[in-house]
Design a protein around this motif. Structure first.
Motif, PDB file in Angstrom:
ATOM      1  N   ARG A 167     -28.002   2.052   3.293  1.00 44.46           N
ATOM      2  CA  ARG A 167     -29.679   2.885   4.312  1.00 44.46           C
ATOM      3  C   ARG A 167     -30.249   2.240   5.198  1.00 44.46           C
ATOM      4  NH1 ARG A 167     -31.645   3.719  -0.201  1.00 44.46           N
ATOM      5  NH2 ARG A 167     -31.633   5.994  -0.068  1.00 44.46           N
ATOM      6  N   GLU A 168     -29.271   0.564   5.363  1.00 48.19           N
ATOM      7  CA  GLU A 168     -30.096  -0.767   5.719  1.00 48.19           C
ATOM      8  C   GLU A 168     -29.219  -2.101   5.513  1.00 48.19           C
ATOM      9  OE1 GLU A 168     -33.920  -1.105   4.560  1.00 48.19           O
ATOM     10  OE2 GLU A 168     -33.879  -1.987   2.148  1.00 48.19           O
ATOM     11  N   GLU A 169     -29.644  -2.986   5.759  1.00 48.01           N
ATOM     12  CA  GLU A 169     -28.909  -4.426   5.877  1.00 48.01           C
ATOM     13  C   GLU A 169     -29.685  -5.123   4.372  1.00 48.01           C
ATOM     14  OE1 GLU A 169     -26.554  -5.989   7.470  1.00 48.01           O
ATOM     15  OE2 GLU A 169     -26.239  -4.200   8.674  1.00 48.01           O
ATOM     16  N   SER A 170     -28.778  -5.194   3.453  1.00 43.83           N
ATOM     17  CA  SER A 170     -29.456  -5.949   2.518  1.00 43.83           C
ATOM     18  C   SER A 170     -28.408  -6.562   1.632  1.00 43.83           C
ATOM     19  CB  SER A 170     -30.237  -4.906   2.461  1.00 43.83           C
ATOM     20  OG  SER A 170     -29.390  -4.066   1.313  1.00 43.83           O
ATOM     21  N   GLU A 171     -29.217  -6.925   0.278  1.00 48.42           N
ATOM     22  CA  GLU A 171     -27.934  -7.301  -0.928  1.00 48.42           C
ATOM     23  C   GLU A 171     -29.248  -6.295  -1.703  1.00 48.42           C
ATOM     24  OE1 GLU A 171     -28.339 -11.311  -2.733  1.00 48.42           O
ATOM     25  OE2 GLU A 171     -26.855 -11.344  -1.722  1.00 48.42           O
ATOM     26  N   VAL A 172     -27.705  -5.992  -2.881  1.00 52.59           N
ATOM     27  CA  VAL A 172     -27.855  -5.205  -3.684  1.00 52.59           C
ATOM     28  C   VAL A 172     -27.022  -5.555  -5.077  1.00 52.59           C
ATOM     29  CG1 VAL A 172     -28.295  -3.122  -2.227  1.00 52.59           C
ATOM     30  CG2 VAL A 172     -26.232  -3.774  -3.100  1.00 52.59           C
ATOM     31  N   ASP A 173     -28.179  -5.205  -5.912  1.00 54.08           N
ATOM     32  CA  ASP A 173     -27.183  -5.560  -7.485  1.00 54.08           C
ATOM     33  C   ASP A 173     -26.221  -4.512  -7.625  1.00 54.08           C
ATOM     34  OD1 ASP A 173     -28.828  -7.250  -8.841  1.00 54.08           O
ATOM     35  OD2 ASP A 173     -30.217  -5.185  -8.941  1.00 54.08           O
ATOM     36  N   PHE A 174     -25.009  -5.119  -8.608  1.00 54.17           N
ATOM     37  CA  PHE A 174     -23.536  -3.597  -8.307  1.00 54.17           C
ATOM     38  C   PHE A 174     -23.543  -3.851  -9.615  1.00 54.17           C
ATOM     39  CE2 PHE A 174     -19.780  -2.555  -7.770  1.00 54.17           C
ATOM     40  CZ  PHE A 174     -20.131  -1.526  -6.522  1.00 54.17           C
ATOM     41  N   THR A 175     -22.607  -2.905 -10.366  1.00 48.61           N
ATOM     42  CA  THR A 175     -22.285  -2.844 -11.470  1.00 48.61           C
ATOM     43  C   THR A 175     -20.901  -2.596 -11.308  1.00 48.61           C
ATOM     44  OG1 THR A 175     -24.455  -2.274 -12.545  1.00 48.61           O
ATOM     45  CG2 THR A 175     -22.216  -2.041 -13.568  1.00 48.61           C
ATOM     46  N   TYR A 176     -20.088  -3.520 -11.766  1.00 47.89           N
ATOM     47  CA  TYR A 176     -18.561  -3.517 -11.986  1.00 47.89           C
ATOM     48  C   TYR A 176     -17.705  -3.006 -13.007  1.00 47.89           C
ATOM     49  CZ  TYR A 176     -13.866  -4.806 -11.434  1.00 47.89           C
ATOM     50  OH  TYR A 176     -12.544  -4.937 -11.367  1.00 47.89           O
ATOM     51  N   TYR A 177     -17.062  -2.693 -13.156  1.00 46.24           N
ATOM     52  CA  TYR A 177     -16.304  -1.683 -14.428  1.00 46.24           C
ATOM     53  C   TYR A 177     -14.862  -2.695 -14.526  1.00 46.24           C
ATOM     54  CZ  TYR A 177     -20.423   0.966 -15.427  1.00 46.24           C
ATOM     55  OH  TYR A 177     -21.259   1.656 -15.546  1.00 46.24           O
ATOM     56  N   PRO A 178     -14.419  -3.545 -14.908  1.00 48.93           N
ATOM     57  CA  PRO A 178     -12.678  -3.885 -14.414  1.00 48.93           C
ATOM     58  C   PRO A 178     -11.757  -3.031 -15.073  1.00 48.93           C
ATOM     59  CG  PRO A 178     -14.844  -6.252 -15.609  1.00 48.93           C
ATOM     60  CD  PRO A 178     -15.629  -4.455 -15.513  1.00 48.93           C
ATOM     61  N   HIS A 179     -12.518  -1.635 -16.756  1.00 50.92           N
ATOM     62  CA  HIS A 179     -11.160  -1.392 -16.883  1.00 50.92           C
ATOM     63  C   HIS A 179     -11.863   0.109 -16.374  1.00 50.92           C
ATOM     64  CE1 HIS A 179     -11.402  -4.092 -20.243  1.00 50.92           C
ATOM     65  NE2 HIS A 179     -11.341  -4.682 -19.817  1.00 50.92           N
ATOM     66  N   ASN A 180     -12.820   0.023 -15.748  1.00 52.61           N
ATOM     67  CA  ASN A 180     -13.465   1.437 -14.832  1.00 52.61           C
ATOM     68  C   ASN A 180     -13.631   1.817 -13.577  1.00 52.61           C
ATOM     69  OD1 ASN A 180     -12.556   4.466 -15.416  1.00 52.61           O
ATOM     70  ND2 ASN A 180     -14.005   4.415 -15.310  1.00 52.61           N
ATOM     71  N   SER A 181     -12.755   0.937 -12.683  1.00 49.18           N
ATOM     72  CA  SER A 181     -13.587   0.265 -11.545  1.00 49.18           C
ATOM     73  C   SER A 181     -13.897   1.047 -10.214  1.00 49.18           C
ATOM     74  CB  SER A 181     -12.942  -0.445 -10.663  1.00 49.18           C
ATOM     75  OG  SER A 181     -11.462   0.081  -9.994  1.00 49.18           O
ATOM     76  N   VAL A 182     -12.876   2.592 -10.776  1.00 46.54           N
ATOM     77  CA  VAL A 182     -13.302   3.943 -10.177  1.00 46.54           C
ATOM     78  C   VAL A 182     -15.009   4.434  -9.956  1.00 46.54           C
ATOM     79  CG1 VAL A 182     -11.181   4.769  -9.593  1.00 46.54           C
ATOM     80  CG2 VAL A 182     -12.313   5.220 -11.072  1.00 46.54           C
TER      81      VAL A 182
END
Length: 494
Positions: A167-182
């Protein structure tokens, strides 16, 4: 280069391979185990552009931690893991999940692919709309690299933006699942995502709950947390001169409402079609349908039967005035042009060529494409050949158990070192059955779930099972620990 199998017979085989129009040069060497011969092929730029480009990209070091996957006879892509690539192929190319209920594309379409993953939808859009321009938005660095490689491989006009949409310009926390990236995302929650994946797997034919399923899901949901930049669709449209968007595809794992909030009043009328995955949490589905209807779209939604135990729905929206087009290629090809064979097709044709031309010829066990035959080939052969047991007939009891289980799942003819779990039709549910039977015979620590998805040949799995034998545990613990430390240093948080 020196040929360890320097004989008239192997030279004849190499010469025969070069009679195929897709092959400009070839040589045959012995594998690292001294048993399985390897055919090294230099693809012809005109007759096999897909393989030629792939070999050049790999030689230039563009793959990194990615690997080549071929989920269909006419497709080759760089992906994170084979299981997910097969899943994305089925959803996008085979089941046409995003092109339903009036969602079509005109030629030369402008497409925004929000949540591009490895770029399978980007490739599909280019296939359906010759001359399409795609803005692919993907915040995970590894996946964004895959989109870039795949777009270049297939000659797609794609601009890849390594950021999230919101919704805006920012930096966000993100969770990446390497074995289930979708399922990676800014709103990921381990407990909810565990239940979603488990629910999806439980709807499959013959699915059973239990410890093995839970272990596999836990392995798939191993998380890596990062900070990623986020921007708005309005900002992207302005920066990239998008006067109109023919199709906005959104698959951003619970951030879909935030993406819509980042579209200002001036941009909305310039968007003709929207297709998106919506997680119906706290009334979100109704809210999204209301937003799109208020913007003048004709809207419908559906839920895949396999997702009935999850909150996931697909929403399709288009403006009534847009012209419909038949955008599903009648040929059934998965590529956007005539790019020649992938390695699966070429290998099949070369085996047939050798058998028909010279029935006495020794057909190589493996086929590998390279950009050129140079002095590093011998070293590459040793590194590329898989470590496999000598064969089922001389295997230990542990490998024999795996052979019986494998034969029960795929047939006795599939018990061979190079047989690939996914090529044989294996999927997550098959993996659960495999793990359950292996654990029932050899114990819980005999085979980790990730092995099925990363080293998915029978030979590699047999080697892993041999290495996990209890009597070898104390002797090899130090070596395994050292290997793990080296992998950590080499791959960082992957």
């Amino acid at each position: 280069m020196s040929d360890p199998m320097n004989s008239h017979r192997t030279r004849v085989v190499a010469q025969l391979l070069c009679t195929h129009p897709a092959v400009t040069e070839a040589t045959v060497t012995a594998g690292a185990d001294g048993r399985e011969s390897v055919a090294w092929l230099v693809p012809d730029q005109s007759h096999a552009p897909l393989l030629h480009r792939a070999a050049c990209l790999e030689a230039a070091g563009r793959l990194g931690t990615l690997a080549w996957h071929e989920p269909a006879d006419d497709l080759r892509v760089a992906g994170v893991n084979r299981g997910e690539t097969d899943f994305l192929y089925r959803e996008i190319f085979a089941e046409h999940s995003y092109f339903k209920h009036g969602i079509t594309l005109p030629p030369g379409a402008v497409v925004v692919d929000a949540g591009a993953n490895i770029g399978m939808f980007t490739l599909d859009a280019a296939r359906r709309s010759p001359g399409a321009r795609v803005i692919a938005v993907e915040p995970v660095e590894e996946l964004a690299r895959a989109v870039t490689v795949n777009a270049e491989l297939h000659g797609v006009d794609a601009t890849v933006l390594p950021c999230a949409l919101g919704r805006e310009e920012s930096e966000v926390d993100f969770t990446y699942y390497p074995h289930n990236s979708v399922m990676s995302g800014g709103f990921a929650r381990a407990d909810e995502d565990f239940d979603v994946l488990r629910g999806y797997l439980l709807t499959g034919e013959g699915a059973e709950g239990g410890a093995q399923l839970d272990r596999l899901v836990t392995d798939r949901m191993t998380a890596v947390r990062r900070r990623v930049p986020a921007t708005t669709l309005t900002r992207i449209a302005a920066e990239h001169g998008l006067t109109g968007i023919d199709l906005l595809k959104i698959d951003v794992e619970k951030a879909e409402a935030a993406v819509l909030e980042g579209i200002d009043a001036a941009l909305w009328p310039r968007i003709d079609r929207v297709v998106m995955e919506v997680h119906d949490i706290d009334g979100r589905l109704a809210a999204v349908l209301g937003t799109l209807s208020a913007q003048g779209f004709s809207v419908t939604h559906e839920q895949d039967p396999r997702l009935t135990l999850t909150p996931c729905h697909h929403v399709y929206a288009y403006r009534p005035g847009v012209t419909a087009h038949d955008t599903c290629p009648s040929s059934g090809t998965a590529t956007s042009g005539d790019l020649g064979p992938n390695l699966r097709m070429l290998e099949r044709e070369l085996r047939e060529l050798l058998t028909q031309t010279d029935p006495s010829a020794e057909v190589p066990g493996r086929f590998v494409v390279v950009s050129g035959l140079d002095e590093v080939m011998a070293e590459s052969a040793a590194a590329a050949a898989p470590a496999v047991p000598a064969g089922v007939s001389g295997a230990t009891g542990r490998t024999a158990h795996l052979a019986e289980i494998w034969a029960g799942l795929f047939g006795a003819e599939a018990v061979r070192p190079d047989a690939n779990f996914f090529d044989l039709g294996g999927d997550s549910l098959t993996a659960v059955r495999l793990l359950a039977q292996v654990e029932g015979r050899l114990g819980e620590d005999a085979l980790t779930p990730d092995m099925v998805f990363t080293d998915s040949t029978f030979g590699a799995l047999a080697a892993a099972i041999e290495a996990s034998a209890p009597q070898r545990a104390s002797a090899t613990a130090g070596a395994r620990r050292t290997g793990a430390e080296e992998r950590t240093l080499s791959h960082g948080d992957r």
